[in-house]
Design a protein around this motif. Structure first.
Motif, PDB file in Angstrom:
ATOM      1  N   PRO A 120      14.668   5.158   7.280  1.00  0.00           N
ATOM      2  CA  PRO A 120      13.761   4.987   6.142  1.00  0.00           C
ATOM      3  C   PRO A 120      13.148   6.302   5.689  1.00  0.00           C
ATOM      4  CG  PRO A 120      12.706   4.275   8.160  1.00  0.00           C
ATOM      5  CD  PRO A 120      14.130   4.588   8.515  1.00  0.00           C
ATOM      6  N   SER A 121      12.437   6.252   4.570  1.00  0.00           N
ATOM      7  CA  SER A 121      11.779   7.451   4.061  1.00  0.00           C
ATOM      8  C   SER A 121      10.750   7.992   5.038  1.00  0.00           C
ATOM      9  CB  SER A 121      11.097   7.145   2.721  1.00  0.00           C
ATOM     10  OG  SER A 121      12.024   6.675   1.783  1.00  0.00           O
ATOM     11  N   ARG A 122      10.095   7.085   5.753  1.00  0.00           N
ATOM     12  CA  ARG A 122       9.106   7.462   6.755  1.00  0.00           C
ATOM     13  C   ARG A 122       9.362   6.638   7.996  1.00  0.00           C
ATOM     14  NH1 ARG A 122       4.342   5.828   3.059  1.00  0.00           N
ATOM     15  NH2 ARG A 122       6.029   5.031   1.753  1.00  0.00           N
ATOM     16  N   GLY A 123       9.718   7.282   9.086  1.00  0.00           N
ATOM     17  CA  GLY A 123       9.983   6.540  10.303  1.00  0.00           C
ATOM     18  C   GLY A 123      11.341   6.866  10.878  1.00  0.00           C
ATOM     19  N   GLU A 124      11.691   6.163  11.945  1.00  0.00           N
ATOM     20  CA  GLU A 124      12.936   6.402  12.644  1.00  0.00           C
ATOM     21  C   GLU A 124      13.995   5.396  12.219  1.00  0.00           C
ATOM     22  OE1 GLU A 124      13.435   9.133  14.531  1.00  0.00           O
ATOM     23  OE2 GLU A 124      11.443   9.586  13.747  1.00  0.00           O
ATOM     24  N   THR A 125      15.213   5.576  12.724  1.00  0.00           N
ATOM     25  CA  THR A 125      16.342   4.719  12.371  1.00  0.00           C
ATOM     26  C   THR A 125      15.975   3.257  12.566  1.00  0.00           C
ATOM     27  OG1 THR A 125      17.877   6.453  13.055  1.00  0.00           O
ATOM     28  CG2 THR A 125      18.768   4.228  12.839  1.00  0.00           C
ATOM     29  N   LEU A 126      16.376   2.424  11.622  1.00  0.00           N
ATOM     30  CA  LEU A 126      15.998   1.016  11.635  1.00  0.00           C
ATOM     31  C   LEU A 126      16.503   0.293  12.869  1.00  0.00           C
ATOM     32  CD1 LEU A 126      16.688  -0.070   7.948  1.00  0.00           C
ATOM     33  CD2 LEU A 126      14.463   0.248   9.024  1.00  0.00           C
ATOM     34  N   CYS A 127      15.701  -0.660  13.345  1.00  0.00           N
ATOM     35  CA  CYS A 127      16.174  -1.631  14.323  1.00  0.00           C
ATOM     36  C   CYS A 127      16.237  -2.983  13.621  1.00  0.00           C
ATOM     37  CB  CYS A 127      15.265  -1.680  15.543  1.00  0.00           C
ATOM     38  SG  CYS A 127      13.519  -1.955  15.198  1.00  0.00           S
ATOM     39  N   THR A 128      16.708  -4.010  14.302  1.00  0.00           N
ATOM     40  CA  THR A 128      16.891  -5.308  13.663  1.00  0.00           C
ATOM     41  C   THR A 128      15.551  -6.006  13.449  1.00  0.00           C
ATOM     42  OG1 THR A 128      17.101  -6.563  15.720  1.00  0.00           O
ATOM     43  CG2 THR A 128      19.112  -5.538  14.820  1.00  0.00           C
ATOM     44  N   PHE A 129      15.582  -7.068  12.675  1.00  0.00           N
ATOM     45  CA  PHE A 129      14.366  -7.831  12.387  1.00  0.00           C
ATOM     46  C   PHE A 129      13.748  -8.370  13.675  1.00  0.00           C
ATOM     47  CE2 PHE A 129      12.249 -11.880  11.381  1.00  0.00           C
ATOM     48  CZ  PHE A 129      11.286 -11.434  10.494  1.00  0.00           C
ATOM     49  N   ARG A 130      14.573  -8.892  14.570  1.00  0.00           N
ATOM     50  CA  ARG A 130      14.028  -9.445  15.812  1.00  0.00           C
ATOM     51  C   ARG A 130      13.458  -8.346  16.697  1.00  0.00           C
ATOM     52  NH1 ARG A 130      17.499 -14.735  17.710  1.00  0.00           N
ATOM     53  NH2 ARG A 130      18.072 -15.479  15.644  1.00  0.00           N
ATOM     54  N   VAL A 188      11.027  -0.324  -1.643  1.00  0.00           N
ATOM     55  CA  VAL A 188      11.752  -1.387  -0.949  1.00  0.00           C
ATOM     56  C   VAL A 188      11.425  -1.255   0.527  1.00  0.00           C
ATOM     57  CG1 VAL A 188      14.039  -2.249  -0.290  1.00  0.00           C
ATOM     58  CG2 VAL A 188      13.607  -1.516  -2.647  1.00  0.00           C
ATOM     59  N   MET A 189      11.194  -2.368   1.190  1.00  0.00           N
ATOM     60  CA  MET A 189      10.946  -2.333   2.630  1.00  0.00           C
ATOM     61  C   MET A 189      12.064  -3.069   3.353  1.00  0.00           C
ATOM     62  SD  MET A 189       6.840  -2.809   3.055  1.00  0.00           S
ATOM     63  CE  MET A 189       6.818  -1.996   4.651  1.00  0.00           C
ATOM     64  N   VAL A 190      12.497  -2.523   4.465  1.00  0.00           N
ATOM     65  CA  VAL A 190      13.483  -3.176   5.323  1.00  0.00           C
ATOM     66  C   VAL A 190      12.872  -3.297   6.709  1.00  0.00           C
ATOM     67  CG1 VAL A 190      15.810  -3.141   6.267  1.00  0.00           C
ATOM     68  CG2 VAL A 190      15.376  -2.166   3.997  1.00  0.00           C
ATOM     69  N   ASN A 191      12.677  -4.535   7.151  1.00  0.00           N
ATOM     70  CA  ASN A 191      12.007  -4.778   8.435  1.00  0.00           C
ATOM     71  C   ASN A 191      10.687  -4.022   8.520  1.00  0.00           C
ATOM     72  OD1 ASN A 191      14.276  -6.283   8.953  1.00  0.00           O
ATOM     73  ND2 ASN A 191      15.160  -4.849  10.419  1.00  0.00           N
ATOM     74  N   TRP A 192       9.979  -3.998   7.382  1.00  0.00           N
ATOM     75  CA  TRP A 192       8.652  -3.424   7.223  1.00  0.00           C
ATOM     76  C   TRP A 192       8.646  -1.897   7.276  1.00  0.00           C
ATOM     77  CZ3 TRP A 192       6.653  -7.316   5.123  1.00  0.00           C
ATOM     78  CH2 TRP A 192       6.883  -8.602   5.607  1.00  0.00           C
ATOM     79  N   GLU A 193       9.799  -1.267   7.123  1.00  0.00           N
ATOM     80  CA  GLU A 193       9.874   0.193   7.010  1.00  0.00           C
ATOM     81  C   GLU A 193      10.083   0.568   5.544  1.00  0.00           C
ATOM     82  OE1 GLU A 193       9.333   2.287   9.368  1.00  0.00           O
ATOM     83  OE2 GLU A 193       9.931   1.449  11.298  1.00  0.00           O
ATOM     84  N   PHE A 194       9.468   1.675   5.108  1.00  0.00           N
ATOM     85  CA  PHE A 194       9.455   2.060   3.702  1.00  0.00           C
ATOM     86  C   PHE A 194      10.725   2.800   3.265  1.00  0.00           C
ATOM     87  CE2 PHE A 194       4.887   1.871   4.700  1.00  0.00           C
ATOM     88  CZ  PHE A 194       4.443   1.049   3.683  1.00  0.00           C
ATOM     89  N   PHE A 195      11.200   2.427   2.092  1.00  0.00           N
ATOM     90  CA  PHE A 195      12.216   3.191   1.371  1.00  0.00           C
ATOM     91  C   PHE A 195      11.630   3.470  -0.011  1.00  0.00           C
ATOM     92  CE2 PHE A 195      14.503   1.264   4.760  1.00  0.00           C
ATOM     93  CZ  PHE A 195      15.534   2.140   5.072  1.00  0.00           C
ATOM     94  N   LEU A 227      21.844   0.990  -0.214  1.00  0.00           N
ATOM     95  CA  LEU A 227      21.127   0.764   1.030  1.00  0.00           C
ATOM     96  C   LEU A 227      21.607  -0.516   1.719  1.00  0.00           C
ATOM     97  CD1 LEU A 227      18.807   1.112   3.080  1.00  0.00           C
ATOM     98  CD2 LEU A 227      17.275   0.066   1.386  1.00  0.00           C
ATOM     99  N   VAL A 228      21.665  -1.630   0.983  1.00  0.00           N
ATOM    100  CA  VAL A 228      22.092  -2.879   1.618  1.00  0.00           C
ATOM    101  C   VAL A 228      23.569  -2.826   2.008  1.00  0.00           C
ATOM    102  CG1 VAL A 228      20.292  -4.245   0.502  1.00  0.00           C
ATOM    103  CG2 VAL A 228      22.525  -4.018  -0.608  1.00  0.00           C
ATOM    104  N   ASP A 229      24.374  -2.083   1.260  1.00  0.00           N
ATOM    105  CA  ASP A 229      25.786  -1.924   1.646  1.00  0.00           C
ATOM    106  C   ASP A 229      25.891  -1.196   2.982  1.00  0.00           C
ATOM    107  OD1 ASP A 229      26.703  -3.225  -0.592  1.00  0.00           O
ATOM    108  OD2 ASP A 229      27.148  -1.394  -1.722  1.00  0.00           O
ATOM    109  N   ALA A 246       0.817  -1.223   0.000  1.00  0.00           N
ATOM    110  CA  ALA A 246       0.000   0.000   0.000  1.00  0.00           C
ATOM    111  C   ALA A 246       0.848   1.269   0.000  1.00  0.00           C
ATOM    112  CB  ALA A 246      -0.969  -0.004   1.182  1.00  0.00           C
ATOM    113  N   ALA A 247       1.925   1.251  -0.774  1.00  0.00           N
ATOM    114  CA  ALA A 247       2.750   2.451  -0.935  1.00  0.00           C
ATOM    115  C   ALA A 247       2.951   2.740  -2.413  1.00  0.00           C
ATOM    116  CB  ALA A 247       4.086   2.269  -0.235  1.00  0.00           C
TER     117      ALA A 247
END
Length: 273
Positions: free
Chosen positions: A198-208, A168-175, A186-188, A160-161
């Motif tokens: 991410p484009s919307r949200g705060e600094t990523l945390c890990t998957f767990r 691209v999503m990383v741990n369900w955060e939008f890029f 990004l992956v590097d 829905a984006a």
């Protein structure tokens, strides 16, 4: 040659079931069969705080699955058994739910779960090219995880984006508005340990850590729960409507018009006594 408008008689093969590359088994070599006593005790305390939120305990199954995924990084036999015992369900009932929803992983997952949307709009905007570029860029082991365990790559369904395609999503955060080059960078950055926002949200945390948040525990990242502002692409339809002087009808007027236009109830041939 088939005439225009005529149906082709050539057979069409439609394959049902999981994709060939999709892991379907929850029991695999190395998967936890049971939790050590200290982990079991910790999970029981967390589970109790989750279950008490619901009038019917079995309604807590989805967050409990996120809880055990936060522990193991994916759904293991130990996690299935823990959820079943906690809620008084069978293992089959829990496994049926865990294998229905795509957010529950069936295989070990890296620190960052990178999903490339390949649904129609993202695909034609470059999603397929991004996925192909990342597959070539990353040194992926079987299961789609990089050799260093940092990145798990997958294609995902629409999130829905579409107004920011390709996404691209990383741990369900939008890029948003990604390209093969930006996605590779990004992956590097993720693999090198750099803080990524991410484009919307705060600094990523890990998957767990993300899974634990999805289980219903506080997201303690500064600013993570503050309200955001919709961007210009999301509001494009609203802007056009205002420019054209378009407004939504009054609900009461719609209800009155619908009632007035409703046909009389069918007689069905029945007569009163």
């Amino acid at each position: 040659m088939t005439p225009v408008g005529a149906a082709s008689r050539d057979p069409v093969f439609i394959e049902f079931g999981p994709r060939p590359e999709e892991e379907t088994q929850l029991v695999r070599p190395g998967a936890r069969e049971e939790y050590p006593p200290d982990v079991q005790t910790r999970l029981e305390a967390d589970a109790a705080s989750i279950v008490e939120r619901y009038p019917d305990s079995r309604s807590a199954l989805l967050p409990l699955l996120h809880l055990v995924q936060a522990e193991d990084g994916y759904i293991t036999p130990a996690g299935i058994e823990f959820c079943a015992t906690t809620l008084g369900l069978t293992g089959a009932e829990v496994a049926a739910v865990a294998t229905f929803y795509s957010m529950y992983r069936r295989e070990p997952t890296g620190e960052y779960y990178v999903g490339v949307c390949t649904n129609t709009l993202c695909a034609i905007m470059g999603g397929d090219a991004i996925l192909a570029a990342l597959e070539e860029h990353l040194d992926l082991a079987p299961g789609g995880t990089s050799e260093d365990g940092k990145i798990t790559l997958d294609h995902i369904e629409c999130n829905a984006a579409c107004d920011y395609a390709p996404v691209v999503m990383v741990n369900w955060e939008f890029f948003d508005n990604q390209t093969p080059e930006s996605a590779s960078s990004l992956v590097d950055d993720l693999r090198s340990g750099e803080a990524v926002t991410p484009s919307r949200g705060e600094t990523l945390c890990t998957f767990r850590q993300t899974a634990r948040i999805l289980a219903g525990f506080p997201d303690e990242r500064p600013g993570a729960v503050e309200g955001g502002i919709a961007g210009a692409p999301t509001l494009a339809g609203l802007r056009v409507a205002r420019e054209l002087g378009m407004t939504a009808p009054d609900p009461s007027e719609v209800e009155a018009a619908t009632t007035a236009e409703a046909p009389p109830p069918a007689d069905n041939g029945r007569k009163g006594n």
